[in-house]
Design an enzyme around this catalytic site. Structure first.
Site, PDB file in Angstrom:
ATOM      1  N   SER A 101       0.854  -1.526   0.617  1.00 47.36           N
ATOM      2  CA  SER A 101      -0.230   0.303   0.035  1.00 47.36           C
ATOM      3  C   SER A 101       1.122   1.008  -0.068  1.00 47.36           C
ATOM      4  O   SER A 101       0.206   2.369   0.137  1.00 47.36           O
ATOM      5  CB  SER A 101      -0.586  -0.097   1.275  1.00 47.36           C
ATOM      6  OG  SER A 101      -0.165  -0.373   2.595  1.00 47.36           O
TER       7      SER A 101
ATOM      8  N   ASN B 162      -1.745  -3.571  13.322  1.00 51.41           N
ATOM      9  CA  ASN B 162      -2.740  -2.584  13.115  1.00 51.41           C
ATOM     10  C   ASN B 162      -2.978  -1.443  13.544  1.00 51.41           C
ATOM     11  O   ASN B 162      -4.348  -0.840  13.168  1.00 51.41           O
ATOM     12  CB  ASN B 162      -3.451  -3.950  13.725  1.00 51.41           C
ATOM     13  CG  ASN B 162      -3.420  -5.695  13.228  1.00 51.41           C
ATOM     14  OD1 ASN B 162      -2.264  -5.116  11.909  1.00 51.41           O
ATOM     15  ND2 ASN B 162      -4.235  -6.409  13.456  1.00 51.41           N
TER      16      ASN B 162
ATOM     17  N   THR C  59     -41.623  25.392  -7.377  1.00 55.69           N
ATOM     18  CA  THR C  59     -41.924  23.853  -7.279  1.00 55.69           C
ATOM     19  C   THR C  59     -41.883  23.150  -8.442  1.00 55.69           C
ATOM     20  O   THR C  59     -42.521  24.167  -9.479  1.00 55.69           O
ATOM     21  CB  THR C  59     -43.037  23.772  -6.186  1.00 55.69           C
ATOM     22  OG1 THR C  59     -43.588  24.014  -6.898  1.00 55.69           O
ATOM     23  CG2 THR C  59     -43.146  24.394  -4.550  1.00 55.69           C
ATOM     24  N   HIS C  60     -41.604  21.967  -8.497  1.00 54.44           N
ATOM     25  CA  HIS C  60     -41.369  20.979  -9.226  1.00 54.44           C
ATOM     26  C   HIS C  60     -41.309  21.819 -10.665  1.00 54.44           C
ATOM     27  O   HIS C  60     -41.266  21.628 -12.177  1.00 54.44           O
ATOM     28  CB  HIS C  60     -43.473  20.223  -9.892  1.00 54.44           C
ATOM     29  CG  HIS C  60     -43.568  20.282  -8.247  1.00 54.44           C
ATOM     30  ND1 HIS C  60     -43.883  18.789  -8.320  1.00 54.44           N
ATOM     31  CD2 HIS C  60     -44.308  20.906  -7.421  1.00 54.44           C
ATOM     32  CE1 HIS C  60     -44.439  18.945  -7.066  1.00 54.44           C
ATOM     33  NE2 HIS C  60     -45.075  20.122  -7.021  1.00 54.44           N
TER      34      HIS C  60
ATOM     35  N   SER D 124     -16.361  26.397 -26.773  1.00 53.56           N
ATOM     36  CA  SER D 124     -16.537  25.106 -27.412  1.00 53.56           C
ATOM     37  C   SER D 124     -14.828  25.011 -28.714  1.00 53.56           C
ATOM     38  O   SER D 124     -14.905  25.851 -28.990  1.00 53.56           O
ATOM     39  CB  SER D 124     -17.385  24.891 -28.162  1.00 53.56           C
ATOM     40  OG  SER D 124     -17.382  23.795 -29.007  1.00 53.56           O
TER      41      SER D 124
ATOM     42  N   LYS E 211     -20.108  29.768 -28.521  1.00 53.47           N
ATOM     43  CA  LYS E 211     -20.352  29.371 -26.957  1.00 53.47           C
ATOM     44  C   LYS E 211     -19.793  29.067 -25.940  1.00 53.47           C
ATOM     45  O   LYS E 211     -18.293  29.894 -26.115  1.00 53.47           O
ATOM     46  CB  LYS E 211     -20.315  27.387 -27.525  1.00 53.47           C
ATOM     47  CG  LYS E 211     -21.469  27.064 -28.161  1.00 53.47           C
ATOM     48  CD  LYS E 211     -21.711  25.570 -27.842  1.00 53.47           C
ATOM     49  CE  LYS E 211     -22.671  25.378 -26.744  1.00 53.47           C
ATOM     50  NZ  LYS E 211     -22.637  24.193 -26.566  1.00 53.47           N
TER      51      LYS E 211
ATOM     52  N   ASN F 100     -19.647  27.464 -22.371  1.00 47.98           N
ATOM     53  CA  ASN F 100     -20.399  26.748 -21.838  1.00 47.98           C
ATOM     54  C   ASN F 100     -19.887  26.473 -20.030  1.00 47.98           C
ATOM     55  O   ASN F 100     -19.095  26.892 -19.394  1.00 47.98           O
ATOM     56  CB  ASN F 100     -19.502  25.415 -22.156  1.00 47.98           C
ATOM     57  CG  ASN F 100     -20.206  25.115 -23.627  1.00 47.98           C
ATOM     58  OD1 ASN F 100     -20.625  25.513 -24.206  1.00 47.98           O
ATOM     59  ND2 ASN F 100     -18.781  24.689 -24.407  1.00 47.98           N
TER      60      ASN F 100
ATOM     61  N   GLU G  44     -19.980  22.067 -14.074  1.00 51.99           N
ATOM     62  CA  GLU G  44     -20.337  20.034 -14.430  1.00 51.99           C
ATOM     63  C   GLU G  44     -19.821  19.477 -13.956  1.00 51.99           C
ATOM     64  O   GLU G  44     -20.554  18.047 -13.723  1.00 51.99           O
ATOM     65  CB  GLU G  44     -20.590  20.650 -16.124  1.00 51.99           C
ATOM     66  CG  GLU G  44     -21.728  20.578 -17.132  1.00 51.99           C
ATOM     67  CD  GLU G  44     -21.541  21.411 -18.519  1.00 51.99           C
ATOM     68  OE1 GLU G  44     -22.347  21.478 -18.866  1.00 51.99           O
ATOM     69  OE2 GLU G  44     -20.122  21.260 -19.446  1.00 51.99           O
TER      70      GLU G  44
ATOM     71  N   TYR H  35      -8.665  -7.673  12.604  1.00 48.68           N
ATOM     72  CA  TYR H  35      -7.855  -6.656  11.881  1.00 48.68           C
ATOM     73  C   TYR H  35      -8.504  -7.430  10.163  1.00 48.68           C
ATOM     74  O   TYR H  35      -7.948  -9.092  10.537  1.00 48.68           O
ATOM     75  CB  TYR H  35      -6.732  -6.044  11.405  1.00 48.68           C
ATOM     76  CG  TYR H  35      -5.938  -5.693  10.461  1.00 48.68           C
ATOM     77  CD1 TYR H  35      -6.360  -4.455  10.329  1.00 48.68           C
ATOM     78  CD2 TYR H  35      -5.329  -6.702   9.380  1.00 48.68           C
ATOM     79  CE1 TYR H  35      -5.720  -3.704   9.363  1.00 48.68           C
ATOM     80  CE2 TYR H  35      -4.790  -5.800   8.824  1.00 48.68           C
ATOM     81  CZ  TYR H  35      -5.077  -4.477   8.570  1.00 48.68           C
ATOM     82  OH  TYR H  35      -4.480  -4.118   7.068  1.00 48.68           O
TER      83      TYR H  35
ATOM     84  N   GLN I  16      -6.938  -2.445   3.708  1.00 50.91           N
ATOM     85  CA  GLN I  16      -6.039  -1.582   3.044  1.00 50.91           C
ATOM     86  C   GLN I  16      -6.820  -0.699   2.405  1.00 50.91           C
ATOM     87  O   GLN I  16      -6.401   0.099   1.695  1.00 50.91           O
ATOM     88  CB  GLN I  16      -5.168  -2.249   3.023  1.00 50.91           C
ATOM     89  CG  GLN I  16      -3.941  -1.615   2.406  1.00 50.91           C
ATOM     90  CD  GLN I  16      -2.218  -3.032   2.299  1.00 50.91           C
ATOM     91  OE1 GLN I  16      -1.520  -2.639   2.942  1.00 50.91           O
ATOM     92  NE2 GLN I  16      -2.317  -2.746   0.732  1.00 50.91           N
TER      93      GLN I  16
ATOM     94  N   LYS J 266      -8.334   3.537   2.548  1.00 47.81           N
ATOM     95  CA  LYS J 266      -7.666   4.630   2.073  1.00 47.81           C
ATOM     96  C   LYS J 266      -7.073   5.410   1.289  1.00 47.81           C
ATOM     97  O   LYS J 266      -7.951   6.416   0.746  1.00 47.81           O
ATOM     98  CB  LYS J 266      -5.733   4.177   2.680  1.00 47.81           C
ATOM     99  CG  LYS J 266      -5.260   3.723   3.880  1.00 47.81           C
ATOM    100  CD  LYS J 266      -4.516   4.202   3.997  1.00 47.81           C
ATOM    101  CE  LYS J 266      -4.072   2.779   5.277  1.00 47.81           C
ATOM    102  NZ  LYS J 266      -5.087   1.355   4.815  1.00 47.81           N
TER     103      LYS J 266
HETATM  104  N1  ARG Z   1      -0.916  -0.988   5.211  1.00 51.80           N
HETATM  105  C1  ARG Z   1      -1.736  -2.831   6.744  1.00 51.80           C
HETATM  106  C2  ARG Z   1      -3.058  -1.260   5.817  1.00 51.80           C
HETATM  107  O1  ARG Z   1      -3.428  -0.445   5.170  1.00 51.80           O
HETATM  108  C3  ARG Z   1      -1.461  -2.001   7.733  1.00 51.80           C
HETATM  109  C4  ARG Z   1      -2.003  -2.793   8.108  1.00 51.80           C
HETATM  110  C5  ARG Z   1      -1.574  -3.628   8.375  1.00 51.80           C
HETATM  111  N2  ARG Z   1      -1.342  -5.576   8.902  1.00 51.80           N
HETATM  112  C6  ARG Z   1      -1.393  -6.597   9.166  1.00 51.80           C
HETATM  113  N3  ARG Z   1      -1.704  -7.582  10.237  1.00 51.80           N
HETATM  114  N4  ARG Z   1      -1.061  -7.080   7.391  1.00 51.80           N
HETATM  115  O2  ARG Z   1      -3.700  -1.658   6.527  1.00 51.80           O
END
Ligand code: ARG
Length: 462
Positions: free
Chosen positions: A21, A108, A153-154, A275, A281, A283, A288, A315, A320, A323
């Site tokens: 990650s 964790n 309204t509407h 455009s 135009k 826009n 949007e 966990y 993971q 994020k």
């Molecule tokens: N990169 C992991 C995550 O974002 C960190 C935690 C990893 N823990 C594990 N027991 N493998 O969740």
């Protein structure tokens, strides 16, 4: 190298990539370092590591931070994530002491700590931007408490309101958003640090100490819940989604209003595009895009809800996946709030077109019915039908009811033949708008009251 070995190496690389990650969670490096410094201080205070080791760890971590900030830090996929990358560089820099940092901690609780700290900060940053935008809306509204606008309204003309009142409806939405971001942090105020892998630790740690050092209110009470909880991430995703939905609704109105059919506003040239094929135009790409970006933000919320829905305690590596969506949504709302603020600040408002549009659709027809109920004791349902006759009369003359003469009104229905000329005042569009003077209503007086309310709120609330 044998065929078999080559294949093994390729598979290992592929797995590293799949498992890692680090490419995205490096975003959390400041929180990771902050959390590690607090943890090391607590460990030293509890005599779990020596004071000298703690000093080395802290200095080493600050050095790592510098390297990351000046771009010399090498992010290697083999390190898997931000936590391992920083710890491994720390150990390279300070030797054995680096290896002691992870005592009584697991990735964790570490990742839960880092991510909670990040989200706490973002909740504040976003709420500040919301306030700036609310202030902009209130400023514009204060210049338009007399500007007539067809209230709908509407999407059909309904009753005359003023443009300021319309904008303040959005200010109310964004105020609720502000309150949601702030109140989330009440639930984010429990330090995960020291929960360890899932069940706490046999080391004599002091979770209250690390909690205090990190600025949380108290340590979380269940390690098991803490390491598997991602409610805080879901909440920010929901809060951002709601806010983007509000931005999207306003954008939709800007798109409609800037069309030839409405012509109520013009986007300033900086925020409108041309455009590539039709030179005439202009826009509304910016609103949007704001409307469009709302889609990806909803997607991020649904993704994480789906990731979480079947996870057994505690966990699981699935989390993971929490994020990237959060980073993306945070980035999206941050830029969107800046942009919508700039769009509104530079908006060219065509008050004449708004007022002209009020003369379409008999906006003050309800006022005639109300007048008959109040002054002639006619039941509302009958007044409604009499008013319908007046509307038909106006249509036959190609006029709006607000433009009828007294004689025209009197001749529309038998019951109106003696109606007083004061009715003309009631049908006047501005008077009609101002007659809706109940608390929360559109009258200029009540609109100004609302502005006052917002000004006080902007001043007094943190
Ligand atoms: N990169 C992991 C995550 O974002 C960190 C935690 C990893 N823990 C594990 N027991 N493998 O969740």
């Amino acid at each position: 190298m044998s065929q078999e070995q080559i294949l093994k190496n390729t598979n290992a690389k592929l797995l590293d990539q799949f498992n890692a990650s680090i490419m995205f969670d490096k975003e959390l490096y400041t929180q990771d370092i902050k959390g590690s410094i607090a943890h090391s201080k607590m460990l030293a205070l509890q005599g779990i590591i020596s004071v000298e080791d703690q000093k080395k760890i802290e200095q080493g971590l600050l050095e790592v931070k510098k390297e990351i900030q000046n771009g010399s830090f090498v992010w290697q996929i083999e390190n898997e994530d931000v936590h391992m990358a920083i710890e491994s560089r720390l150990t390279q820099l300070i030797g054995d002491a680096g290896g002691r940092l992870h005592t009584a901690r697991s990735r964790n609780d570490q990742v839960a700590t880092d991510f909670t700290l990040y989200i706490k900060e973002k909740n504040i940053e976003i709420s500040k931007k919301l306030k700036v935008f609310i202030n902009t809306l209130v400023d514009i509204a204060s210049n338009h408490t007399q500007t007539l606008l067809p209230g709908m309204t509407h999407l059909q003309h309904a009753q005359p309101i003023n443009f300021g009142y319309h904008l303040l409806a959005y200010a109310n939405m964004f105020k609720r958003d502000f309150e949601r971001f702030i109140s989330s942090n009440k639930r984010n105020d429990y330090s995960p640090l020291g929960s360890a892998a899932l069940a706490g630790t046999p080391h004599n740690i002091d979770r209250f100490k690390s909690c205090e050092l990190l600025g949380f209110k108290e340590p979380s009470i269940s390690a098991l819940d803490t390491v598997s909880n991602r409610d805080f991430a879901l909440e920010i995703l929901f809060n951002i989604s709601t806010s983007m939905m509000h931005i999207s609704r306003l954008s939709e109105e800007l798109i409609l209003w800037s069309s030839y059919e409405f012509g109520f506003v013009k986007m300033s040239d900086e925020y409108a595009t041309t455009s590539s094929i039709m030179p005439q135009k202009k826009n509304p790409d910016v609103p949007e895009l704001l409307r469009g970006k709302t889609g990806r933000v909803y997607g991020n919320l649904i993704s994480l809800l789906t990731v979480m829905k079947s996870l057994p305690l505690a966990y699981n590596k699935d989390t993971q996946e929490d994020k990237e969506g959060v980073f993306d949504s945070v980035q999206t709302i941050t830029i969107s709030l800046d942009i919508i603020d700039a769009v509104m600040n530079t908006l060219i408002i065509n008050t004449k077109a708004m007022e002209k549009a009020c003369k379409i659709g008999h906006l003050s027809a309800t006022d005639l019915a109300d007048y008959l109920v109040q002054n002639s004791g006619i039941p509302f349902r009958e007044a409604y039908y009499i008013t319908k006759d007046v509307v038909s009369k106006a249509n036959s003359l190609d006029k709006d009811v607000s433009e009828l003469t007294l004689i025209e009104i009197q001749s529309a229905n038998e019951k109106l033949k003696n109606i007083d000329k004061e009715i003309l005042e009631y049908l006047n569009l501005r008077n009609s708008m101002n007659s809706r003077d109940s608390y929360g209503g559109t009258s200029t007086k009540r609109t100004k009251e609302q502005i006052e309310y917002f000004r006080n709120w902007l001043k007094n609330d943190k």
